[in-house]
Design an enzyme around this catalytic site. Structure first.
Site, PDB file in Angstrom:
ATOM      1  N   THR A  84      83.978   6.611  53.044  1.00 20.81           N
ATOM      2  CA  THR A  84      84.164   6.846  51.607  1.00 20.81           C
ATOM      3  C   THR A  84      84.056   8.328  51.251  1.00 20.81           C
ATOM      4  O   THR A  84      84.827   8.847  50.460  1.00 20.81           O
ATOM      5  CB  THR A  84      83.079   6.048  50.833  1.00 20.81           C
ATOM      6  OG1 THR A  84      83.264   4.679  51.147  1.00 20.81           O
ATOM      7  CG2 THR A  84      83.171   6.248  49.348  1.00 20.81           C
ATOM      8  N   THR A 160      79.090   5.409  55.877  1.00 18.66           N
ATOM      9  CA  THR A 160      77.632   5.240  55.892  1.00 18.66           C
ATOM     10  C   THR A 160      77.154   4.094  56.787  1.00 18.66           C
ATOM     11  O   THR A 160      76.013   4.116  57.246  1.00 18.66           O
ATOM     12  CB  THR A 160      77.092   4.999  54.463  1.00 18.66           C
ATOM     13  OG1 THR A 160      77.724   3.843  53.927  1.00 18.66           O
ATOM     14  CG2 THR A 160      77.322   6.198  53.589  1.00 18.66           C
TER      15      THR A 160
HETATM   16  N1  GLU Z   1      82.181   0.706  55.588  1.00 15.29           N
HETATM   17  C1  GLU Z   1      82.835   1.949  55.628  1.00 15.29           C
HETATM   18  C2  GLU Z   1      82.129   2.956  56.512  1.00 15.29           C
HETATM   19  O1  GLU Z   1      80.972   2.882  56.800  1.00 15.29           O
HETATM   20  C3  GLU Z   1      83.135   2.551  54.269  1.00 15.29           C
HETATM   21  C4  GLU Z   1      81.946   2.699  53.385  1.00 15.29           C
HETATM   22  C5  GLU Z   1      81.264   4.027  53.523  1.00 15.29           C
HETATM   23  O2  GLU Z   1      81.831   5.065  53.760  1.00 15.29           O
HETATM   24  O3  GLU Z   1      80.078   3.999  53.360  1.00 15.29           O
HETATM   25  O4  GLU Z   1      82.803   3.857  56.932  1.00 15.29           O
END
Ligand code: GLU
EC number: 6.3.5.-
Length: 418
Positions: A84, A160
């Site tokens: 994100t 994340t």
């Molecule tokens: N689940 C995805 C990731 O960890 C997108 C959400 C985010 O960036 O936290 O890359």
């Protein structure tokens, strides 16, 4: 039809209208409907396509900013891996693009110009659930290249979900005098509640500090007041959606950073850098990938462990109950692992606190069977550490090093029992 076109798609019993968006799968068309919701449709089920309006295609290649370097500021490289935080939303098409050319970044977050001279590079564009151990090594190589080319601090933009695994991997793989700061965001930059910009500004600020080591930077609480800098081997994602999802476990964060004043307040001792060695970096990227992380539960059968041993796994991290236990139903599997020279080590699923396998007979018996206690190490960190140790050391040495602190993963000084 192409990304950005406004289309009408007829299926067997329904019709959908909307703007074509990028899709992760070749077999699916994703459209953003007027309601704002996205819908993914199986291409095979689409009977008829009507292009109602040919849309703007995503634009790249805005004129370069040609910014001059400010000699008073440090040179910071931002390496983007995806997630994100690393995304820019094209408002016309709803398409999400990695945003980390330096110009994109400065356009999105112009305050960065006051904090550092920024260089941006996209090294991966993945969701972090798709991270692979070989990508950890690739990231370490990219860090090396930047540092040898004059970067005085590194920021890694990362999804994340698995950011704490990557932080651990880099903590064991990279030996350098330059701060390496992993940063993510829980809300994308197209949402008013986005934490992306403040996290990036604070991460870049942290990367200009005269410290060394691998850290994670995220919001310190749900509001936009403070960001926390966490040690890379002592941090975990503890909430699925809150902006302060990352917490230091069994430790305090290293520092608080005010994203507006850029004031850095250290909360505990930190490894300071030796400026004379700033361009020196040693990598050790070997990993044994045949390592597994198993959560222990009531009635867990020894068959599970035997399965891994028979599949050629070389190391197992158990996330045991309480102080580091397994039910007796698992003992036979542990004996089998031991007979086959598979290294088994114990962490706790309580997350907080430390393993103590001397209190109950169960723990003592497991130790007698060769299970190594991992002290207060997080299970994800123990998992990455075991991959690193088995990739670089003989079995006996790896076994000894597993319960010794290498990269801040074991907090030896604090009694965590109360
Ligand atoms: N689940 C995805 C990731 O960890 C997108 C959400 C985010 O960036 O936290 O890359």
């Amino acid at each position: 039809m192409d990304i950005g076109d406004f289309v009408k798609l007829e299926l067997e019993n329904t019709t959908y209208s909307g703007t074509v968006m990028p899709s992760l799968s070749e077999d699916t068309v994703v459209i953003k409907m007027k309601s704002g919701y996205n819908v993914g449709l199986d291409k095979k089920k689409i009977k008829n396509i009507e292009i109602l309006e040919s849309g703007d295609k995503p634009k790249y290649g805005l004129p370069p900013l040609n910014l001059e370097k400010n000699p008073k500021l440090k040179n910071i490289s931002i390496l983007s891996t995806g997630g994100t935080v690393a995304s820019r939303v094209d408002y016309k098409t709803g398409a999400v693009h990695p945003a980390f050319t330096a110009d994109d970044l400065i356009r999105a977050v112009p305050e960065l110009m006051d904090v550092a001279n920024i260089k941006g590079k996209v090294i991966l564009n993945i969701l972090s659930e798709n991270m692979l151990p070989k990508y950890w090594a690739m990231t370490a190589e990219a860090i090396k290249e930047e540092i040898e080319n004059g970067a005085e601090g590194i920021v890694i933009a990362h999804g994340t979900d698995t950011m704490h695994y990557t932080a651990s991997a880099l903590s064991f793989m990279v030996n350098s005098e330059v701060p390496i700061i992993l940063v993510g965001a829980q809300r994308s930059s197209d949402r008013p509640s986005s934490d992306a910009a403040l996290n990036i500004i604070s991460a870049v600020k942290a990367a200009t500090e005269p410290i060394k080591g691998v850290y994670v930077l995220m919001h310190g609480e749900t509001g936009d007041t403070v960001c926390h800098l966490h040690e890379g081997t002592k941090v975990r994602k503890l909430h699925s959606s809150r902006r302060d999802a990352f917490k230091s476990v069994n430790e305090t964060p290293i520092a608080e950073i005010n994203p507006f004043t850029k004031k850095v307040t250290y909360l505990r001792d930190v490894k300071s850098q030796d400026k004379s060695k700033i361009k020196e970096i040693v990598l050790n990227t070997n990993l044994e990938e045949k390592v597994a992380l198993i959560k222990v539960y009531p009635g867990i059968d020894s068959e599970i462990l035997k399965f891994y041993v028979d599949k050629g796994y070389k190391g197992i991290i158990l996330e045991g109950t309480g102080l580091g236990h397994t039910p007796e139903t698992f003992f036979e599997g542990i004996d089998y692992a031991n007979e086959n020279n598979v290294l088994v080590a114990m962490t706790t699923q309580t997350i907080n606190g430390r393993v103590n396998m001397n209190v109950y007979s169960n723990g003592r018996e497991l130790q007698a069977k060769g299970v190594i206690p991992c002290e207060d190490m997080l299970s994800e960190v123990a998992f990455v550490k075991l991959m690193h140790l088995l990739g670089n050391y003989e079995f006996k040495e790896a076994k000894e090093l597993m319960s010794k602190n290498i990269a801040g993963e074991i907090n030896e000084s604090i009694n965590l029992e109360c």
